[in-house]
Design a protein around this motif. Structure first.
Motif, PDB file in Angstrom:
ATOM      1  N   GLY A 298       0.843  -1.295   0.064  1.00  0.00           N
ATOM      2  CA  GLY A 298       0.249  -0.127   0.001  1.00  0.00           C
ATOM      3  C   GLY A 298       0.934   1.314   0.031  1.00  0.00           C
ATOM      4  N   ALA A 299       0.108   2.550  -0.036  1.00  0.00           N
ATOM      5  CA  ALA A 299       0.762   3.626  -0.060  1.00  0.00           C
ATOM      6  C   ALA A 299       1.095   4.404   1.359  1.00  0.00           C
ATOM      7  CB  ALA A 299       0.181   4.614  -0.877  1.00  0.00           C
ATOM      8  N   GLY A 300       2.022   5.381   1.436  1.00  0.00           N
ATOM      9  CA  GLY A 300       1.957   5.728   2.722  1.00  0.00           C
ATOM     10  C   GLY A 300       3.006   4.873   3.924  1.00  0.00           C
ATOM     11  N   ALA A 301       3.112   5.521   5.098  1.00  0.00           N
ATOM     12  CA  ALA A 301       3.708   4.778   6.040  1.00  0.00           C
ATOM     13  C   ALA A 301       3.225   3.536   6.385  1.00  0.00           C
ATOM     14  CB  ALA A 301       3.773   5.849   7.248  1.00  0.00           C
ATOM     15  N   GLY A 302       2.129   3.228   6.254  1.00  0.00           N
ATOM     16  CA  GLY A 302       1.321   2.007   6.566  1.00  0.00           C
ATOM     17  C   GLY A 302       1.189   1.040   5.623  1.00  0.00           C
ATOM     18  N   GLY A 303       1.984   1.390   4.619  1.00  0.00           N
ATOM     19  CA  GLY A 303       1.861   0.716   3.337  1.00  0.00           C
ATOM     20  C   GLY A 303       2.542  -0.796   3.250  1.00  0.00           C
ATOM     21  N   TYR A 304       3.113  -1.354   4.246  1.00  0.00           N
ATOM     22  CA  TYR A 304       3.960  -2.503   4.523  1.00  0.00           C
ATOM     23  C   TYR A 304       3.240  -3.376   5.236  1.00  0.00           C
ATOM     24  CZ  TYR A 304       7.750   0.274   2.400  1.00  0.00           C
ATOM     25  OH  TYR A 304       8.546   0.962   1.716  1.00  0.00           O
ATOM     26  N   LEU A 305       3.029  -4.520   4.844  1.00  0.00           N
ATOM     27  CA  LEU A 305       2.066  -5.803   5.362  1.00  0.00           C
ATOM     28  C   LEU A 305       3.001  -6.672   6.133  1.00  0.00           C
ATOM     29  CD1 LEU A 305      -0.372  -7.577   5.898  1.00  0.00           C
ATOM     30  CD2 LEU A 305       0.118  -8.528   3.878  1.00  0.00           C
ATOM     31  N   ASN A 306       2.920  -6.996   7.461  1.00  0.00           N
ATOM     32  CA  ASN A 306       3.615  -7.909   8.288  1.00  0.00           C
ATOM     33  C   ASN A 306       3.126  -9.257   7.827  1.00  0.00           C
ATOM     34  OD1 ASN A 306       5.255  -9.425  10.005  1.00  0.00           O
ATOM     35  ND2 ASN A 306       4.249  -8.284  12.043  1.00  0.00           N
ATOM     36  N   VAL A 307       4.290 -10.107   7.192  1.00  0.00           N
ATOM     37  CA  VAL A 307       3.667 -11.453   6.849  1.00  0.00           C
ATOM     38  C   VAL A 307       4.236 -12.558   7.971  1.00  0.00           C
ATOM     39  CG1 VAL A 307       3.857 -10.627   4.239  1.00  0.00           C
ATOM     40  CG2 VAL A 307       5.882 -11.618   5.511  1.00  0.00           C
ATOM     41  N   ALA A 308       4.824 -11.872   9.011  1.00  0.00           N
ATOM     42  CA  ALA A 308       4.851 -12.747  10.287  1.00  0.00           C
ATOM     43  C   ALA A 308       5.679 -14.069   9.576  1.00  0.00           C
ATOM     44  CB  ALA A 308       3.665 -13.187  10.741  1.00  0.00           C
ATOM     45  N   PRO A 309       6.946 -14.263   9.090  1.00  0.00           N
ATOM     46  CA  PRO A 309       7.582 -15.453   8.596  1.00  0.00           C
ATOM     47  C   PRO A 309       7.977 -16.150   9.828  1.00  0.00           C
ATOM     48  CG  PRO A 309       9.074 -13.589   8.535  1.00  0.00           C
ATOM     49  CD  PRO A 309       7.727 -12.964   8.937  1.00  0.00           C
ATOM     50  N   SER A 310       7.845 -17.527   9.774  1.00  0.00           N
ATOM     51  CA  SER A 310       8.273 -18.402  10.833  1.00  0.00           C
ATOM     52  C   SER A 310       9.452 -18.537  11.518  1.00  0.00           C
ATOM     53  CB  SER A 310       7.703 -19.823  10.880  1.00  0.00           C
ATOM     54  OG  SER A 310       8.389 -20.255   9.361  1.00  0.00           O
ATOM     55  N   THR A 311      10.417 -17.679  10.666  1.00  0.00           N
ATOM     56  CA  THR A 311      11.971 -17.607  10.788  1.00  0.00           C
ATOM     57  C   THR A 311      12.585 -16.446  10.275  1.00  0.00           C
ATOM     58  OG1 THR A 311      14.255 -18.731  10.742  1.00  0.00           O
ATOM     59  CG2 THR A 311      12.524 -19.140   8.809  1.00  0.00           C
ATOM     60  N   SER A 312      13.512 -15.912  10.663  1.00  0.00           N
ATOM     61  CA  SER A 312      14.266 -14.788  10.293  1.00  0.00           C
ATOM     62  C   SER A 312      15.371 -15.173   9.285  1.00  0.00           C
ATOM     63  CB  SER A 312      14.692 -13.769  11.366  1.00  0.00           C
ATOM     64  OG  SER A 312      15.784 -14.603  12.058  1.00  0.00           O
ATOM     65  N   THR A 313      15.663 -16.461   9.184  1.00  0.00           N
ATOM     66  CA  THR A 313      16.654 -16.696   8.397  1.00  0.00           C
ATOM     67  C   THR A 313      16.433 -17.940   7.665  1.00  0.00           C
ATOM     68  OG1 THR A 313      18.526 -15.458   9.891  1.00  0.00           O
ATOM     69  CG2 THR A 313      19.184 -17.054   8.066  1.00  0.00           C
ATOM     70  N   PHE A 314      16.706 -17.851   6.272  1.00  0.00           N
ATOM     71  CA  PHE A 314      16.379 -19.049   5.337  1.00  0.00           C
ATOM     72  C   PHE A 314      17.884 -19.724   5.508  1.00  0.00           C
ATOM     73  CE2 PHE A 314      16.906 -21.267   1.283  1.00  0.00           C
ATOM     74  CZ  PHE A 314      15.931 -21.930   1.505  1.00  0.00           C
ATOM     75  N   ASN A 315      17.957 -20.957   5.680  1.00  0.00           N
ATOM     76  CA  ASN A 315      19.408 -21.743   5.530  1.00  0.00           C
ATOM     77  C   ASN A 315      19.202 -22.840   4.264  1.00  0.00           C
ATOM     78  OD1 ASN A 315      20.376 -20.417   7.650  1.00  0.00           O
ATOM     79  ND2 ASN A 315      19.258 -21.674   8.958  1.00  0.00           N
ATOM     80  N   GLY A 316      19.811 -22.596   3.320  1.00  0.00           N
ATOM     81  CA  GLY A 316      19.613 -23.591   2.237  1.00  0.00           C
ATOM     82  C   GLY A 316      20.656 -24.702   2.240  1.00  0.00           C
ATOM     83  N   ASP A 317      20.152 -25.834   2.231  1.00  0.00           N
ATOM     84  CA  ASP A 317      21.203 -26.924   2.496  1.00  0.00           C
ATOM     85  C   ASP A 317      20.582 -28.115   1.474  1.00  0.00           C
ATOM     86  OD1 ASP A 317      22.682 -29.009   3.342  1.00  0.00           O
ATOM     87  OD2 ASP A 317      22.217 -28.868   5.275  1.00  0.00           O
ATOM     88  N   GLU A 318      21.198 -28.489   0.503  1.00  0.00           N
ATOM     89  CA  GLU A 318      20.955 -29.587  -0.502  1.00  0.00           C
ATOM     90  C   GLU A 318      21.906 -30.334  -0.697  1.00  0.00           C
ATOM     91  OE1 GLU A 318      17.795 -26.799  -3.411  1.00  0.00           O
ATOM     92  OE2 GLU A 318      19.715 -27.629  -4.254  1.00  0.00           O
ATOM     93  N   VAL A 319      21.993 -31.611  -0.554  1.00  0.00           N
ATOM     94  CA  VAL A 319      22.719 -32.765  -0.860  1.00  0.00           C
ATOM     95  C   VAL A 319      22.397 -33.649  -1.863  1.00  0.00           C
ATOM     96  CG1 VAL A 319      24.199 -34.563   0.157  1.00  0.00           C
ATOM     97  CG2 VAL A 319      23.676 -32.451   1.607  1.00  0.00           C
ATOM     98  N   ARG A 320      23.333 -33.730  -2.784  1.00  0.00           N
ATOM     99  CA  ARG A 320      23.078 -34.781  -4.000  1.00  0.00           C
ATOM    100  C   ARG A 320      24.172 -35.513  -4.000  1.00  0.00           C
ATOM    101  NH1 ARG A 320      21.546 -29.419  -5.312  1.00  0.00           N
ATOM    102  NH2 ARG A 320      23.649 -29.101  -4.785  1.00  0.00           N
ATOM    103  N   GLN A 321      23.787 -36.926  -4.352  1.00  0.00           N
ATOM    104  CA  GLN A 321      24.521 -37.952  -4.741  1.00  0.00           C
ATOM    105  C   GLN A 321      24.226 -38.533  -6.036  1.00  0.00           C
ATOM    106  OE1 GLN A 321      25.623 -40.403  -1.003  1.00  0.00           O
ATOM    107  NE2 GLN A 321      23.609 -39.615  -0.364  1.00  0.00           N
ATOM    108  N   THR A 322      25.435 -39.105  -6.694  1.00  0.00           N
ATOM    109  CA  THR A 322      25.210 -39.978  -7.824  1.00  0.00           C
ATOM    110  C   THR A 322      26.138 -40.926  -7.921  1.00  0.00           C
ATOM    111  OG1 THR A 322      26.974 -38.790  -9.137  1.00  0.00           O
ATOM    112  CG2 THR A 322      24.520 -37.599  -8.974  1.00  0.00           C
ATOM    113  N   PHE A 323      25.546 -41.927  -8.819  1.00  0.00           N
ATOM    114  CA  PHE A 323      26.625 -43.300  -8.779  1.00  0.00           C
ATOM    115  C   PHE A 323      26.071 -43.950 -10.319  1.00  0.00           C
ATOM    116  CE2 PHE A 323      26.951 -47.959  -8.769  1.00  0.00           C
ATOM    117  CZ  PHE A 323      28.268 -48.069  -8.550  1.00  0.00           C
TER     118      PHE A 323
END
Length: 883
Positions: A298-323
Motif C-alpha cells: 500500500g501507500a504511505g507509512a502504513g503501506g507495508y504488510l507484516n507477513v509474520a515469517p516463521s523464521t528470520s533466516t533461510f538456510n539453504g542446504d541441498e545434498v546430492r549423490q550420484t552413482f
C-alpha cells in the motif's frame, strides 16, 4: 593490458625465439605474432546486439602463438585481443615425466542495451530512486545494460610418480556490470510493471585437488572441489509507482558455498575385451539469506504488510549423490555391447518457512515454501553388430524413473527404445538411419483438485506442465555421405521429432520438429574450393487454454462451473487454442582460392532467417484473438572477404572487409513507447520501459588489416623410450680358496640396452581421404595394429606424441589447420581405445617436414607422388619389455 605492455610482450617474443635455441640442449620454438587494426562503422540506434558477445570497437587487433620443446620440456602459448574486452590468453607447458601446468584468462562481454532510458536514478546500484508519475522520457536518465565476465585460473599436475599423479587447479570468475530486470507494480499484471537496471557484482572462487592412478589397464581418480559464490548486492530497493512511491524490494542471488567429492575408476582388458567403469559423487550447496518480515502492499507509512515469517533466516542446504556403473564389451570382432546403471538422489534440508501463520486473515491465507527433492534411477543396454563389411546394426533400451515431492507430479517413468542401421557397402557412399521411440508416464496429483467447478482450484485438474506430462515421442535421423571423387563431397541429414501430449487438456498438446541439413564441397586446397550449405528447421507446437475473468469463484457473467473446460462459453469464460510456428533458414557459401604462390583469397556469405507466427482461436471468437505474423521475424546477413599476401617466408599481410545486417521485427516491440499506455500522466498503473530489445536492427561495415611474423623450426621428438633394464649378472658363489690363491674377479654387468625411440609412421592415404581429416575404417584398423598393439607392450606409458603432416598443396595456414585436425583425430581414436588422454600430446606441422620432393605437372600424378608427405607420426615414451 596497456598498449605499452603489449609492445613489450611482442618484442620479448621476437627476442625469445633465437634465445631459446642456445645451449647444448636447444629449446626449439615455432610460432607467430600478428598485429593490426580494426575500423567499424555501424548504423543503429542500439549497437548492443552488434557487440553482444565480442568487442568490435575501433582499435588494435593482436594475437600470438608459440610452440616449443627440447628433450626434457615443452611449452605452448596463445593470446589474442590484448587491450580489448574479449581478451584471451593461455600458456601451458611442462617437463616430460615430471609435471605439466597451465595458466589462462578469458574475458567475455555480454551487452544488452546501449543508450536506453530509465526513470530511476542509481542504475547499477542497490537503490533505484524515482518520483512517479513520470511520463516524459525527456526527463529520464540514460542507461546502458551489460556486464563483463572474467575467468582466470590454471592447474598444476605432478607426474613424476607415474602412473600416480596429483593435480591441483583453481579459477576465479568475476562478473561486473548490470542486467535487465522487471518487477510488477502491484499484485496483478493489470497494474503494470517497470524495467530495472539490476546490479551484477558476482565473484565465484573455485579450487580442486585430484589424486589418481592412470595405467593402461586400470584408472582411479579422487577429486575434491570447493566453490564459493559472492554477490555485492543481494537486494535492490526501488520506488513503486502503484504504491505511492514506497520502496519495493527485488531479491538477487545470495552468497552460497558448494563442495563436491567424486570418485572415478575403470578396469580394462577384462574377458571379452571388456571394460568396467564406475563413478560416485557427493555434493552439497549451502546458503544463508535473511527473510524480510514485511512486503509492500500500500501507500504511505502504513503501506507495508507484516507477513509474520516463521523464521528470520533461510538456510539453504541441498545434498546430492550420484552413482554410475557401466560395462562395455566386445565379445567378438563384430559385436560391441554396453550396459549401464545411473542413480541420483537430492536431499533438501533447507529451512521450511511459513508466512502469515499467525495472521492468515490479513494475508489472505497461509503460504509456505516448497522444498523440492528427488530420486532418479536409470538403466540401459545397447549393442552393435557388424553384419558384414558394409552393414552395421545396433539397438538399445533406456529406462528412467523419477520420484520427487513436486506438487503436480510425484513419479515419472520413461522407456526409450532405439534402432540404428549403417551401410558402407559403396566406397563413395555411406548411409545411416536411427529411429527412437520414447514413452513417458507420470503420476498426476491434481486430478481431484478443487471441491467444485466453481472454485479456481478446480482448473488445476486440467493443467499439466509438459516437462513431465505423459508423452509419446517418435524421432528419426537419417544421414548420407557421398564422395564420388577427391574434389567433391556431399553430406545430407534429416531429423524428424514428434511429441504427443494427448493426455494433456490444458497446456502443450503436441509439438513437431523437422530439420534438413545439406553441405556440398567442391574443389581442392591446391587450386580453389567452394562450399555450399543450408539448414532448414520447422518447429510448431499446439496448446489449449481457458480464460476465466473471475476469481476465486464463478459469477453471473462467467456462468456456473466456469472453471470447467466443459462449461458453456461466455464472454468472460471460454476456451482458446494457440498454434505457434517457427521456420528457421540458414544458407551459406564459402570459397578460398590461392593465386600464385603468395596470395590466398577467401570469402563467405551467410544468410539466416527466422519466421515466427502464432495463430489463435477462441470459442465463439470471444476476446477477438488476432494472429501474430511476426513473433518474431529475424533476418541476418553476413559477408566476409579476406586476402592474405605472403611477403616472404616469415611475413604475411592480411586485409579484410566484413558486412553485417540484422533486421529484427517483433510485434511485441513494434510501435515501442517508453510508457504504456503512452503519456498516461496520472495513472498509477503505467508501465515504464527502458528500451531493452526494442531498437536492435543494425548495419555494420568492418575493415581490418594485420601483419604477421612467423618463424618455423623442426621441433625435436620427446625423450627416447626407456627400455626396462635386463637383470645384472651376479658373481658366482665359490668355496673359500686357499690363502695364497687370488679371489676370482666378478664378471662385468650385462650392458644396459641402449635407449630407443618407438616411432610409428601412419600413411595418411590409409587414414584419411585426400584433403580430409575423418578417419576411414581401414585407418582405424591400421591404428589398431600399428599403434594400439605396440602400446600393449608398454608397461609404463609416459607420453604419446601424435604429429600430423600434409603435402605442400594449398596455403600454409590451411595445411597447418589440416595437420592439427588429423593429429587430433588420431588422438581421439586412441582415447576411445583406452589410452589416457592426459598422456597424449598433439602437434601439427603442416607442410614443414616433407620426406619427398615432387615436380610432376599432372595434378593426379603430383598428388600421388606427394602421398608420403601426408602422414601422421606417433612417438611413444615409456618403459617397455624387450622381446
Amino acid at each position: 593490458m596497456t598498449k605499452t605492455q603489449l609492445s613489450i610482450l611482442i618484442a620479448s617474443l621476437f627476442a625469445a625465439a633465437p634465445a631459446f635455441a642456445q645451449g647444448a640442449d636447444p629449446f626449439i620454438t615455432q610460432g607467430q605474432v600478428e598485429v593490426g587494426g580494426i575500423l567499424t562503422d555501424s548504423d543503429t540506434r542500439d549497437a548492443s546486439k552488434f557487440q553482444e558477445y565480442q568487442d568490435l570497437g575501433n582499435g588494435m587487433l593482436s594475437n600470438f602463438g608459440i610452440q616449443g620443446r627440447n628433450s626434457s620440456s615443452w611449452i605452448e602459448a596463445y593470446g589474442e585481443n590484448f587491450g580489448r574486452d574479449d581478451l584471451y590468453f593461455s600458456v601451458r607447458g611442462g617437463m616430460y615425466d615430471v609435471f605439466k601446468a597451465r595458466a589462462y584468462t578469458n574475458w567475455m562481454p555480454h551487452d544488452f542495451l546501449y543508450n536506453g532510458l530509465t526513470p530511476f536514478v542509481g542504475s547499477g546500484g542497490p537503490t533505484l530512486t524515482a518520483t512517479f508519475p513520470k511520463p516524459n522520457p525527456a526527463s529520464w536518465e540514460n542507461v546502458d545494460l551489460g556486464y563483463q565476465r572474467k575467468d582466470t585460473g590454471g592447474y598444476f599436475e605432478w607426474q613424476r610418480q607415474s602412473p600416480w599423479y596429483v593435480r591441483v587447479e583453481g579459477n576465479q570468475v568475476k562478473t561486473e556490470g548490470t542486467k535487465n530486470g522487471a518487477a510488477s507494480n502491484g499484485t496483478s499484471p493489470t497494474y503494470g510493471y517497470v524495467d530495472l537496471a539490476l546490479p551484477v557484482q558476482y565473484e565465484t572462487n573455485n579450487a580442486a585437488v585430484e589424486f589418481g592412478y592412470a595405467a593402461k589397464d586400470m584408472t582411479f581418480t579422487a577429486n575434491y572441489m570447493v566453490s564459493n559464490f559472492g554477490n555485492g548486492y543481494e537486494t535492490v530497493a526501488w520506488n513503486n509507482p502503484y504504491f505511492g512511491n514506497n520502496y519495493d524490494r527485488t531479491y538477487l542471488p545470495p552468497e552460497n558455498s558448494y563442495q563436491r567429492l567424486s570418485l572415478n575408476g575403470s578396469v580394462r582388458a577384462l574377458p571379452w575385451n571388456s571394460t568396467v567403469s564406475a563413478r560416485y559423487t557427493w555434493d552439497q550447496t549451502k546458503s544463508d539469506a535473511a527473510v524480510n518480515p514485511t512486503v509492500l502492499n500500500g501507500a504511505g507509512a502504513g503501506g507495508y504488510l507484516n507477513v509474520a515469517p516463521s523464521t528470520s533466516t533461510f538456510n539453504g542446504d541441498e545434498v546430492r549423490q550420484t552413482f554410475t556403473l557401466a560395462w562395455t564389451a566386445k565379445p567378438t570382432a563384430a559385436v560391441d555391447t554396453k550396459v549401464y546403471y545411473n542413480w541420483q538422489e537430492m536431499q533438501n534440508d533447507s529451512t521450511d518457512v511459513v508466512f502469515c501463520a499467525s495472521g492468515a486473515a490479513s494475508c489472505g491465507g497461509t503460504f509456505e515454501n516448497e522444498l523440492w527433492d528427488y530420486k532418479k534411477q536409470n538403466f540401459g543396454a545397447e549393442a552393435h553388430w557388424k553384419v558384414n563389411r558394409g552393414n552395421r546394426i545396433g539397438g538399445g533400451w533406456d529406462w528412467l524413473n523419477i520420484e520427487q515431492n513436486r506438487f503436480d507430479f510425484d513419479e515419472s517413468t520413461s522407456n526409450l527404445f532405439w534402432f540404428e542401421w549403417k551401410n558402407t557397402s559403396f566406397d563413395t557412399l555411406s548411409a545411416r538411419v536411427k529411429y527412437s521411440y520414447l514413452d513417458r508416464s507420470s503420476n498426476f496429483l491434481l486430478g481431484n483438485a478443487g471441491p467444485t467447478a466453481n472454485d479456481v482450484a478446480y482448473l488445476f485438474r486440467y493443467v499439466k506442465a509438459f516437462d513431465l506430462a505423459d508423452l509419446k515421442q517418435n524421432r528419426v535421423k537419417l544421414t548420407l555421405d557421398w564422395a564420388p571423387s577427391d574434389a567433391l563431397g556431399v553430406t545430407a541429414e534429416y531429423i524428424y521429432k514428434d511429441n504427443d501430449y494427448s493426455d494433456t487438456q490444458i497446456g502443450r498438446t503436441s509439438d513437431t520438429r523437422n530439420e534438413i541439413f545439406a553441405n556440398l564441397t567442391y574443389g581442392s586446397a591446391s587450386s580453389w574450393r567452394v562450399s555450399l550449405f543450408g539448414d532448414y528447421e520447422n518447429v510448431k507446437y499446439e496448446s489449449f487454454h481457458r480464460y476465466v475473468g473471475a476469481s476465486p469463484v464463478c459469477t453471473t457473467a462467467t456462468g456456473p462451473n466456469c472453471y470447467s473446460i466443459d462449461a458453456a462459453p461466455t464472454s468472460s469464460s471460454y476456451n482458446w487454442n494457440a498454434n505457434v510456428k517457427n521456420d528457421n533458414w540458414i544458407l551459406g557459401v564459402g570459397a578460398d582460392a590461392p593465386v600464385g604462390d603468395r596470395w590466398l583469397l577467401t570469402g563467405s556469405l551467410l544468410y539466416e532467417q527466422t519466421d515466427g507466427s502464432a495463430d489463435m482461436s477462441a470459442q465463439n471468437n470471444y476476446g477477438n484473438p488476432l494472429p501474430l505474423p511476426n513473433y518474431p521475424n529475424i533476418k541476418t546477413t553476413s559477408l566476409n572477404l579476406k586476402a592474405a599476401y605472403k611477403v616472404n617466408r616469415n611475413w604475411t599481410v592480411t586485409g579484410g572487409y566484413a558486412y553485417q545486417k540484422y533486421d529484427y521485427d517483433d510485434i511485441q516491440y513494434n510501435g515501442y513507447t517508453s510508457t504504456v499506455p503512452f503519456n498516461a500522466t496520472t495513472s498509477t498503473t503505467t508501465s515504464y520501459l527502458n528500451g531493452w530489445n526494442a531498437f536492435q536492427t543494425y548495419n555494420a561495415n568492418i575493415f581490418y588489416l594485420t601483419a604477421r611474423f612467423a618463424w618455423d623450426a623442426a621441433l625435436p621428438p620427446p625423450p627416447a623410450l626407456k627400455v626396462a633394464e635386463a637383470p645384472r649378472a651376479t658373481a658366482p658363489v665359490t668355496a673359500p680358496p686357499p690363502p695364497p690363491a687370488p679371489k676370482p674377479a666378478t664378471p662385468a654387468p650385462a650392458p644396459v640396452p641402449a635407449p630407443q625411440v618407438q616411432k610409428i609412421t601412419l600413411d595418411s592415404k590409409v587414414l584419411f581421404d585426400f584433403d580430409q581429416a575423418v578417419l576411414k575404417p581401414e585407418g582405424k584398423a591400421a591404428i589398431d595394429s600399428q599403434v594400439v598393439g605396440k602400446l600393449a607392450q608398454v608397461q609404463k606409458l609416459e607420453v604419446v606424441l601424435v604429429t600430423g603432416h600434409t603435402d605442400r598443396l594449398g596455403s600454409d595456414a590451411y595445411n597447418q589447420k589440416l595437420s592439427v585436425k588429423r593429429a587430433d583425430a588420431v588422438r581421439d581414436y586412441l582415447v576411445g581405445k583406452g589410452v589416457d588422454k592426459a598422456k597424449i600430446e598433439t602437434l601439427g606441422l603442416g607442410e614443414k617436414q616433407p620426406v619427398v620432393q615432387c615436380e610432376q605437372k599432372n595434378r593426379k600424378e603430383l598428388i600421388a607422388c606427394l602421398a608420403p608427405n601426408r602422414r601422421v607420426e606417433v612417438q611413444v615414451k615409456g618403459e617397455a619389455t624387450r622381446r
